[in-house]
Design a protein around this motif. Structure first.
Motif, PDB file in Angstrom:
ATOM      1  N   LYS A   9     -19.342   6.711   8.194  1.00  0.00           N
ATOM      2  CA  LYS A   9     -18.141   6.475   8.995  1.00  0.00           C
ATOM      3  C   LYS A   9     -16.961   6.571   8.039  1.00  0.00           C
ATOM      4  CE  LYS A   9     -19.796   3.736  12.810  1.00  0.00           C
ATOM      5  NZ  LYS A   9     -20.027   4.835  13.695  1.00  0.00           N
ATOM      6  N   VAL A  10     -16.004   7.428   8.377  1.00  0.00           N
ATOM      7  CA  VAL A  10     -14.808   7.604   7.544  1.00  0.00           C
ATOM      8  C   VAL A  10     -13.635   6.997   8.287  1.00  0.00           C
ATOM      9  CG1 VAL A  10     -13.276   9.236   6.396  1.00  0.00           C
ATOM     10  CG2 VAL A  10     -15.717   9.717   6.525  1.00  0.00           C
ATOM     11  N   GLY A  11     -12.966   6.061   7.645  1.00  0.00           N
ATOM     12  CA  GLY A  11     -11.784   5.446   8.230  1.00  0.00           C
ATOM     13  C   GLY A  11     -10.543   5.882   7.480  1.00  0.00           C
ATOM     14  N   LYS A  12      -9.464   6.044   8.215  1.00  0.00           N
ATOM     15  CA  LYS A  12      -8.208   6.372   7.556  1.00  0.00           C
ATOM     16  C   LYS A  12      -7.254   5.197   7.730  1.00  0.00           C
ATOM     17  CE  LYS A  12      -6.413   8.942  11.468  1.00  0.00           C
ATOM     18  NZ  LYS A  12      -5.917  10.190  11.961  1.00  0.00           N
ATOM     19  N   VAL A  13      -6.471   4.965   6.717  1.00  0.00           N
ATOM     20  CA  VAL A  13      -5.502   3.879   6.754  1.00  0.00           C
ATOM     21  C   VAL A  13      -4.361   4.326   7.662  1.00  0.00           C
ATOM     22  CG1 VAL A  13      -3.901   2.495   5.396  1.00  0.00           C
ATOM     23  CG2 VAL A  13      -6.152   3.055   4.473  1.00  0.00           C
ATOM     24  N   VAL A  14      -4.121   3.565   8.720  1.00  0.00           N
ATOM     25  CA  VAL A  14      -3.057   3.921   9.651  1.00  0.00           C
ATOM     26  C   VAL A  14      -1.816   3.064   9.444  1.00  0.00           C
ATOM     27  CG1 VAL A  14      -4.554   4.896  11.413  1.00  0.00           C
ATOM     28  CG2 VAL A  14      -4.069   2.448  11.454  1.00  0.00           C
ATOM     29  N   LEU A  15      -1.955   1.972   8.700  1.00  0.00           N
ATOM     30  CA  LEU A  15      -0.812   1.116   8.418  1.00  0.00           C
ATOM     31  C   LEU A  15      -1.040   0.421   7.090  1.00  0.00           C
ATOM     32  CD1 LEU A  15       1.839  -0.266   9.361  1.00  0.00           C
ATOM     33  CD2 LEU A  15       0.414  -2.004  10.443  1.00  0.00           C
ATOM     34  N   MET A  16      -0.035   0.474   6.228  1.00  0.00           N
ATOM     35  CA  MET A  16      -0.120  -0.217   4.945  1.00  0.00           C
ATOM     36  C   MET A  16       1.162  -1.022   4.776  1.00  0.00           C
ATOM     37  SD  MET A  16      -0.836   1.294   1.140  1.00  0.00           S
ATOM     38  CE  MET A  16       0.758   1.976   0.781  1.00  0.00           C
ATOM     39  N   ILE A  17       0.999  -2.306   4.522  1.00  0.00           N
ATOM     40  CA  ILE A  17       2.148  -3.188   4.332  1.00  0.00           C
ATOM     41  C   ILE A  17       2.061  -3.785   2.937  1.00  0.00           C
ATOM     42  CG2 ILE A  17       3.304  -5.283   5.139  1.00  0.00           C
ATOM     43  CD1 ILE A  17       1.888  -4.775   7.864  1.00  0.00           C
ATOM     44  N   GLN A  18       3.137  -3.690   2.202  1.00  0.00           N
ATOM     45  CA  GLN A  18       3.171  -4.279   0.865  1.00  0.00           C
ATOM     46  C   GLN A  18       4.114  -5.466   0.873  1.00  0.00           C
ATOM     47  OE1 GLN A  18       2.877  -1.804  -2.341  1.00  0.00           O
ATOM     48  NE2 GLN A  18       3.055  -3.448  -3.804  1.00  0.00           N
ATOM     49  N   GLU A  19       3.561  -6.620   0.533  1.00  0.00           N
ATOM     50  CA  GLU A  19       4.353  -7.837   0.411  1.00  0.00           C
ATOM     51  C   GLU A  19       4.156  -8.360  -1.002  1.00  0.00           C
ATOM     52  OE1 GLU A  19       3.307 -10.754   3.331  1.00  0.00           O
ATOM     53  OE2 GLU A  19       2.996  -9.251   4.854  1.00  0.00           O
ATOM     54  N   TYR A  20       5.212  -8.376  -1.751  1.00  0.00           N
ATOM     55  CA  TYR A  20       5.164  -8.825  -3.142  1.00  0.00           C
ATOM     56  C   TYR A  20       4.077  -8.041  -3.872  1.00  0.00           C
ATOM     57  CZ  TYR A  20       8.010 -12.416  -0.983  1.00  0.00           C
ATOM     58  OH  TYR A  20       8.970 -13.053  -0.279  1.00  0.00           O
ATOM     59  N   SER A  21       3.054  -8.708  -4.358  1.00  0.00           N
ATOM     60  CA  SER A  21       2.009  -7.981  -5.071  1.00  0.00           C
ATOM     61  C   SER A  21       0.760  -7.769  -4.212  1.00  0.00           C
ATOM     62  CB  SER A  21       1.636  -8.740  -6.348  1.00  0.00           C
ATOM     63  OG  SER A  21       1.118 -10.013  -6.012  1.00  0.00           O
ATOM     64  N   TYR A  22       0.830  -8.089  -2.926  1.00  0.00           N
ATOM     65  CA  TYR A  22      -0.317  -7.917  -2.029  1.00  0.00           C
ATOM     66  C   TYR A  22      -0.135  -6.682  -1.161  1.00  0.00           C
ATOM     67  CZ  TYR A  22      -1.211 -12.755  -3.299  1.00  0.00           C
ATOM     68  OH  TYR A  22      -1.451 -13.885  -4.004  1.00  0.00           O
ATOM     69  N   GLN A  23      -1.227  -6.025  -0.878  1.00  0.00           N
ATOM     70  CA  GLN A  23      -1.201  -4.899   0.045  1.00  0.00           C
ATOM     71  C   GLN A  23      -2.146  -5.182   1.185  1.00  0.00           C
ATOM     72  OE1 GLN A  23      -2.118  -1.367  -2.147  1.00  0.00           O
ATOM     73  NE2 GLN A  23      -0.058  -1.171  -2.942  1.00  0.00           N
ATOM     74  N   HIS A  24      -1.718  -4.940   2.398  1.00  0.00           N
ATOM     75  CA  HIS A  24      -2.533  -5.140   3.589  1.00  0.00           C
ATOM     76  C   HIS A  24      -2.741  -3.790   4.259  1.00  0.00           C
ATOM     77  CE1 HIS A  24      -1.713  -9.458   3.237  1.00  0.00           C
ATOM     78  NE2 HIS A  24      -0.484  -9.083   2.943  1.00  0.00           N
ATOM     79  N   TYR A  25      -3.948  -3.519   4.695  1.00  0.00           N
ATOM     80  CA  TYR A  25      -4.246  -2.245   5.305  1.00  0.00           C
ATOM     81  C   TYR A  25      -4.814  -2.434   6.705  1.00  0.00           C
ATOM     82  CZ  TYR A  25      -4.037  -0.565   0.509  1.00  0.00           C
ATOM     83  OH  TYR A  25      -3.634  -0.258  -0.757  1.00  0.00           O
ATOM     84  N   VAL A  26      -4.442  -1.576   7.617  1.00  0.00           N
ATOM     85  CA  VAL A  26      -5.077  -1.467   8.919  1.00  0.00           C
ATOM     86  C   VAL A  26      -5.822  -0.141   8.908  1.00  0.00           C
ATOM     87  CG1 VAL A  26      -4.726  -1.310  11.413  1.00  0.00           C
ATOM     88  CG2 VAL A  26      -3.270  -2.824  10.030  1.00  0.00           C
TER      89      VAL A  26
END
Length: 125
Positions: A105-122
């Protein structure tokens, strides 16, 4: 030049940033994209990971899938997450119609949020 010193050509600034891949895709090395080409290193990684045939593996940043192919052969399934849409297409092309494709299963990142030194991915799978 005859009798003179040969000039060394200065490397272009973008030459390091975009290294070509034999499949025609340029890698953005300044963004951390690299290709794992050494088959002995790939085999060593898989062997040292101690993967069982019942394991499901999460691979983040599979690039063109050289390591992923070996992970698929050793495990039950692989979930691959890739930020670069070009690499998502490359992975889909590479494994489409192969016996390993039903375990991938291949997933692509559709949303990336960077807050300070953290990165969040959807991720869309």
């Amino acid at each position: 030049m005859a009798g003179g010193k040969a000039r060394k050509e200065k490397p272009k600034p973008n030459a390091v940033a975009h290294a070509p891949y034999q499949g025609g895709i340029s890698f953005h090395k300044l963004k951390g994209q690299h290709i794992l080409k050494n088959p002995l290193l790939v085999d060593s990684i898989v062997q040292k990971a101690g993967i069982k045939t019942t394991d499901t593996i999460l691979e983040i940043g599979p690039s063109t899938g050289n390591l992923m192919k070996k992970l698929l052969e050793a495990s039950k399934a692989v979930i691959a997450v890739e930020v670069d849409p070009r690499m998502v297409l490359e992975l889909q092309r590479r494994f489409q119609g192969t016996p390993l494709s039903n375990r991938l299963k291949v997933g692509k990142v559709v949303l990336m949020i960077q807050e300070y030194s953290y990165q969040h991915y959807v991720v869309q799978i």
